[in-house]
Design a protein around this motif. Structure first.
Motif, PDB file in Angstrom:
ATOM      1  N   ILE A  75       0.832  -1.195   0.000  1.00 22.70           N
ATOM      2  CA  ILE A  75       0.000   0.000   0.000  1.00 22.70           C
ATOM      3  C   ILE A  75       0.872   1.253   0.000  1.00 22.70           C
ATOM      4  CG2 ILE A  75      -1.847   1.246   1.185  1.00 22.70           C
ATOM      5  CD1 ILE A  75      -2.719  -1.385  -0.051  1.00 22.70           C
ATOM      6  N   ALA A  76       2.032   1.203   0.623  1.00 18.84           N
ATOM      7  CA  ALA A  76       2.951   2.347   0.620  1.00 18.84           C
ATOM      8  C   ALA A  76       4.391   1.852   0.540  1.00 18.84           C
ATOM      9  CB  ALA A  76       2.764   3.209   1.861  1.00 18.84           C
ATOM     10  N   ASP A  77       5.235   2.652  -0.084  1.00 13.93           N
ATOM     11  CA  ASP A  77       6.657   2.335  -0.095  1.00 13.93           C
ATOM     12  C   ASP A  77       7.225   2.485   1.310  1.00 13.93           C
ATOM     13  OD1 ASP A  77       9.066   1.630  -1.466  1.00 13.93           O
ATOM     14  OD2 ASP A  77       9.703   3.720  -1.335  1.00 13.93           O
ATOM     15  N   SER A  78       6.742   3.503   2.048  1.00 10.95           N
ATOM     16  CA  SER A  78       7.141   3.728   3.441  1.00 10.95           C
ATOM     17  C   SER A  78       6.020   4.466   4.148  1.00 10.95           C
ATOM     18  CB  SER A  78       8.444   4.539   3.510  1.00 10.95           C
ATOM     19  OG  SER A  78       8.289   5.803   2.877  1.00 10.95           O
ATOM     20  N   GLY A  79       6.113   4.554   5.474  1.00 12.37           N
ATOM     21  CA  GLY A  79       5.079   5.231   6.255  1.00 12.37           C
ATOM     22  C   GLY A  79       4.017   4.251   6.726  1.00 12.37           C
ATOM     23  N   ASP A  80       3.109   4.752   7.589  1.00 14.23           N
ATOM     24  CA  ASP A  80       2.054   3.895   8.129  1.00 14.23           C
ATOM     25  C   ASP A  80       0.809   4.727   8.398  1.00 14.23           C
ATOM     26  OD1 ASP A  80       3.097   5.298  10.298  1.00 14.23           O
ATOM     27  OD2 ASP A  80       2.816   3.662  11.697  1.00 14.23           O
ATOM     28  N   GLY A  81      -0.042   4.292   9.325  1.00 13.21           N
ATOM     29  CA  GLY A  81      -1.300   4.984   9.572  1.00 13.21           C
ATOM     30  C   GLY A  81      -2.307   4.774   8.460  1.00 13.21           C
ATOM     31  N   ILE A  82      -2.247   3.598   7.817  1.00 14.68           N
ATOM     32  CA  ILE A  82      -3.116   3.273   6.685  1.00 14.68           C
ATOM     33  C   ILE A  82      -4.329   2.485   7.178  1.00 14.68           C
ATOM     34  CG2 ILE A  82      -3.258   2.021   4.499  1.00 14.68           C
ATOM     35  CD1 ILE A  82      -0.133   2.370   4.379  1.00 14.68           C
ATOM     36  N   ILE A  83      -5.509   2.834   6.663  1.00 12.72           N
ATOM     37  CA  ILE A  83      -6.740   2.121   7.000  1.00 12.72           C
ATOM     38  C   ILE A  83      -7.383   1.623   5.713  1.00 12.72           C
ATOM     39  CG2 ILE A  83      -9.020   2.259   8.053  1.00 12.72           C
ATOM     40  CD1 ILE A  83      -7.993   4.490   9.825  1.00 12.72           C
ATOM     41  N   LEU A  84      -7.636   0.312   5.647  1.00 11.39           N
ATOM     42  CA  LEU A  84      -8.373  -0.281   4.534  1.00 11.39           C
ATOM     43  C   LEU A  84      -9.736  -0.724   5.047  1.00 11.39           C
ATOM     44  CD1 LEU A  84      -5.672  -2.576   2.850  1.00 11.39           C
ATOM     45  CD2 LEU A  84      -6.219  -0.184   2.331  1.00 11.39           C
ATOM     46  N   ALA A  85     -10.797  -0.182   4.452  1.00  7.69           N
ATOM     47  CA  ALA A  85     -12.160  -0.510   4.865  1.00  7.69           C
ATOM     48  C   ALA A  85     -12.997  -0.862   3.644  1.00  7.69           C
ATOM     49  CB  ALA A  85     -12.790   0.666   5.617  1.00  7.69           C
ATOM     50  N   ASP A  86     -13.534  -2.084   3.637  1.00  4.61           N
ATOM     51  CA  ASP A  86     -14.359  -2.549   2.523  1.00  4.61           C
ATOM     52  C   ASP A  86     -13.607  -2.434   1.198  1.00  4.61           C
ATOM     53  OD1 ASP A  86     -16.744  -3.143   4.051  1.00  4.61           O
ATOM     54  OD2 ASP A  86     -16.986  -0.986   4.283  1.00  4.61           O
ATOM     55  N   CYS A  87     -12.432  -3.042   1.152  1.00  8.48           N
ATOM     56  CA  CYS A  87     -11.566  -2.954  -0.026  1.00  8.48           C
ATOM     57  C   CYS A  87     -11.291  -4.332  -0.620  1.00  8.48           C
ATOM     58  CB  CYS A  87     -10.236  -2.291   0.339  1.00  8.48           C
ATOM     59  SG  CYS A  87     -10.374  -0.537   0.781  1.00  8.48           S
ATOM     60  N   ASP A  88     -11.017  -4.346  -1.928  1.00  2.42           N
ATOM     61  CA  ASP A  88     -10.675  -5.574  -2.641  1.00  2.42           C
ATOM     62  C   ASP A  88      -9.279  -5.438  -3.238  1.00  2.42           C
ATOM     63  OD1 ASP A  88     -13.151  -7.468  -2.880  1.00  2.42           O
ATOM     64  OD2 ASP A  88     -13.947  -5.437  -3.157  1.00  2.42           O
ATOM     65  N   ILE A  89      -8.452  -6.471  -3.025  1.00  3.09           N
ATOM     66  CA  ILE A  89      -7.107  -6.521  -3.577  1.00  3.09           C
ATOM     67  C   ILE A  89      -7.045  -7.716  -4.511  1.00  3.09           C
ATOM     68  CG2 ILE A  89      -4.659  -6.755  -3.033  1.00  3.09           C
ATOM     69  CD1 ILE A  89      -5.314  -5.570  -0.268  1.00  3.09           C
ATOM     70  N   ASN A  90      -6.717  -7.455  -5.789  1.00 14.58           N
ATOM     71  CA  ASN A  90      -6.757  -8.511  -6.805  1.00 14.58           C
ATOM     72  C   ASN A  90      -5.395  -8.725  -7.452  1.00 14.58           C
ATOM     73  OD1 ASN A  90      -9.621  -8.764  -6.489  1.00 14.58           O
ATOM     74  ND2 ASN A  90      -9.900  -6.973  -7.807  1.00 14.58           N
ATOM     75  N   GLY A  91      -5.153  -9.957  -7.874  1.00 11.41           N
ATOM     76  CA  GLY A  91      -3.926 -10.297  -8.581  1.00 11.41           C
ATOM     77  C   GLY A  91      -2.695 -10.262  -7.717  1.00 11.41           C
ATOM     78  N   CYS A  92      -2.872 -10.479  -6.418  1.00  9.17           N
ATOM     79  CA  CYS A  92      -1.777 -10.282  -5.471  1.00  9.17           C
ATOM     80  C   CYS A  92      -1.450 -11.583  -4.753  1.00  9.17           C
ATOM     81  CB  CYS A  92      -2.167  -9.191  -4.469  1.00  9.17           C
ATOM     82  SG  CYS A  92      -0.903  -8.857  -3.264  1.00  9.17           S
ATOM     83  N   LYS A  93      -0.215 -12.063  -4.914  1.00 11.29           N
ATOM     84  CA  LYS A  93       0.250 -13.245  -4.192  1.00 11.29           C
ATOM     85  C   LYS A  93       1.007 -12.874  -2.927  1.00 11.29           C
ATOM     86  CE  LYS A  93       0.560 -16.131  -8.329  1.00 11.29           C
ATOM     87  NZ  LYS A  93       1.455 -16.954  -9.183  1.00 11.29           N
ATOM     88  N   VAL A  94       1.621 -11.698  -2.921  1.00 11.15           N
ATOM     89  CA  VAL A  94       2.355 -11.194  -1.756  1.00 11.15           C
ATOM     90  C   VAL A  94       1.801  -9.818  -1.417  1.00 11.15           C
ATOM     91  CG1 VAL A  94       4.590 -10.503  -0.837  1.00 11.15           C
ATOM     92  CG2 VAL A  94       4.435 -12.486  -2.351  1.00 11.15           C
ATOM     93  N   PHE A  95       1.374  -9.625  -0.167  1.00 14.61           N
ATOM     94  CA  PHE A  95       0.753  -8.360   0.246  1.00 14.61           C
ATOM     95  C   PHE A  95       1.433  -7.800   1.484  1.00 14.61           C
ATOM     96  CE2 PHE A  95      -2.441  -6.452   3.158  1.00 14.61           C
ATOM     97  CZ  PHE A  95      -2.588  -5.248   2.489  1.00 14.61           C
ATOM     98  N   GLY A  96       1.655  -6.494   1.492  1.00 14.88           N
ATOM     99  CA  GLY A  96       2.183  -5.815   2.664  1.00 14.88           C
ATOM    100  C   GLY A  96       1.718  -4.377   2.697  1.00 14.88           C
ATOM    101  N   PHE A  97       1.628  -3.802   3.888  1.00 12.23           N
ATOM    102  CA  PHE A  97       1.228  -2.390   3.978  1.00 12.23           C
ATOM    103  C   PHE A  97       2.376  -1.474   3.577  1.00 12.23           C
ATOM    104  CE2 PHE A  97      -2.477  -3.917   6.066  1.00 12.23           C
ATOM    105  CZ  PHE A  97      -3.416  -2.904   5.938  1.00 12.23           C
ATOM    106  N   GLY A  98       3.571  -1.699   4.106  1.00 10.05           N
ATOM    107  CA  GLY A  98       4.715  -0.863   3.772  1.00 10.05           C
ATOM    108  C   GLY A  98       5.879  -1.708   3.301  1.00 10.05           C
ATOM    109  N   ARG A  99       6.459  -1.344   2.154  1.00  9.25           N
ATOM    110  CA  ARG A  99       7.624  -2.086   1.674  1.00  9.25           C
ATOM    111  C   ARG A  99       8.792  -1.933   2.643  1.00  9.25           C
ATOM    112  NH1 ARG A  99      12.294  -1.223  -1.012  1.00  9.25           N
ATOM    113  NH2 ARG A  99      11.891   1.002  -1.223  1.00  9.25           N
ATOM    114  N   MET A 100       9.002  -0.706   3.141  1.00  7.89           N
ATOM    115  CA  MET A 100      10.045  -0.464   4.136  1.00  7.89           C
ATOM    116  C   MET A 100       9.385  -0.378   5.511  1.00  7.89           C
ATOM    117  SD  MET A 100      12.672   2.133   2.167  1.00  7.89           S
ATOM    118  CE  MET A 100      11.474   3.431   1.883  1.00  7.89           C
TER     119      MET A 100
END
Length: 240
Positions: A75-100
């Motif tokens: 969802i972000a390269d860096s940083g936090d404080g992210i909220i996902l509500a009623d969301c769909d993530i497609n085509g994703c085998k590996v998932f993370g909020f922040g890469r760093m």
């Protein structure tokens, strides 16, 4: 499905810079999005190879869809404080909020689907918080008014023996309960004022460098944390 805390460097990122607005509705974004303030996305679609936001300063995604072209989504390269509500993530085998991502990151989910399957937060993962049934969920979904971003600041992030750091949380409404905890029982926390500030004291002896996570939590659902590094005494450094 793999849940990642972070990974190595990715190169060649180009960002779509957004104008200074605090919300976007029913938009489609291609590639990496660059926004330098807290933001709300409502009913938006994000198509990217791997990264949605260049950096998160606090971001709420409601009824959004994420399409990963590379099978990996942060969802972000860096940083936090992210909220996902009623969301769909497609085509994703590996998932993370922040890469760093770091141990002090705090992100939130409610009703998130990965390729149609409900996303469940691992029990031992403190960086992602399920807000189902909490007051924060009601505020995120627009059912009540309340804060959706909580931040923590510190005047020092590195301490030697006997030294102290002053920490403070921001973004909460007046009178909200705030609790504090440390990941290291040797580090003392003294709560001050209205509870939104504290003093962190390093132990009288530090034999080796180590990291301590200081967390602030609320009954409302928001949390914040920071990493304090305990530095060994100069004498101990010479003797190693």
């Amino acid at each position: 499905m793999s849940i990642l805390m972070g990974t190595g460097c990715l190169t060649g990122l180009s960002a779509q810079v957004l104008p200074i607005l605090n919300s976007f509705r029913n938009r489609t974004f291609q590639g990496v999005v660059d926004v330098s303030w807290p933001v709300v996305f409502e009913g938006c679609t994000f198509v990217t190879d791997s990264i949605v936001l260049r950096h998160s300063y606090g971001a709420v995604f409601r009824h959004c869809t994420f399409e990963s072209g590379g099978g990996v989504l942060y969802i972000a390269d860096s940083g936090d404080g992210i909220i996902l509500a009623d969301c769909d993530i497609n085509g994703c085998k590996v998932f993370g909020f922040g890469r760093m991502a770091g141990k002090s990151d705090r992100n939130y989910v409610t009703t998130v689907r990965l390729d149609g399957d409900d996303f469940t937060v691992p029990e031992d993962l403190e960086t992602i918080i399920e807000i189902d049934g909490l007051e924060l969920e009601e505020s995120v979904k627009g059912e009540s008014a309340g804060p959706v971003i909580m931040m923590m600041s510190a005047d020092r992030y590195s301490l030697k023996r006997g030294e102290t750091a002053n920490l403070k949380v921001k973004g909460l409404e007046t009178g909200m309960f705030v609790g504090w905890r440390s990941s290291d029982e040797d580090v003392q926390i003294t709560v001050e004022g209205d509870g939104c500030s504290c003093r962190v004291s390093a132990p009288d002896a530090v034999s080796g460098q180590r990291s301590v996570i200081i967390s602030a939590y609320t009954e409302y659902g928001l949390e914040a944390a920071c990493e304090i590094v305990l530095q060994p005494d100069d004498k101990n450094k010479k003797n190693r």
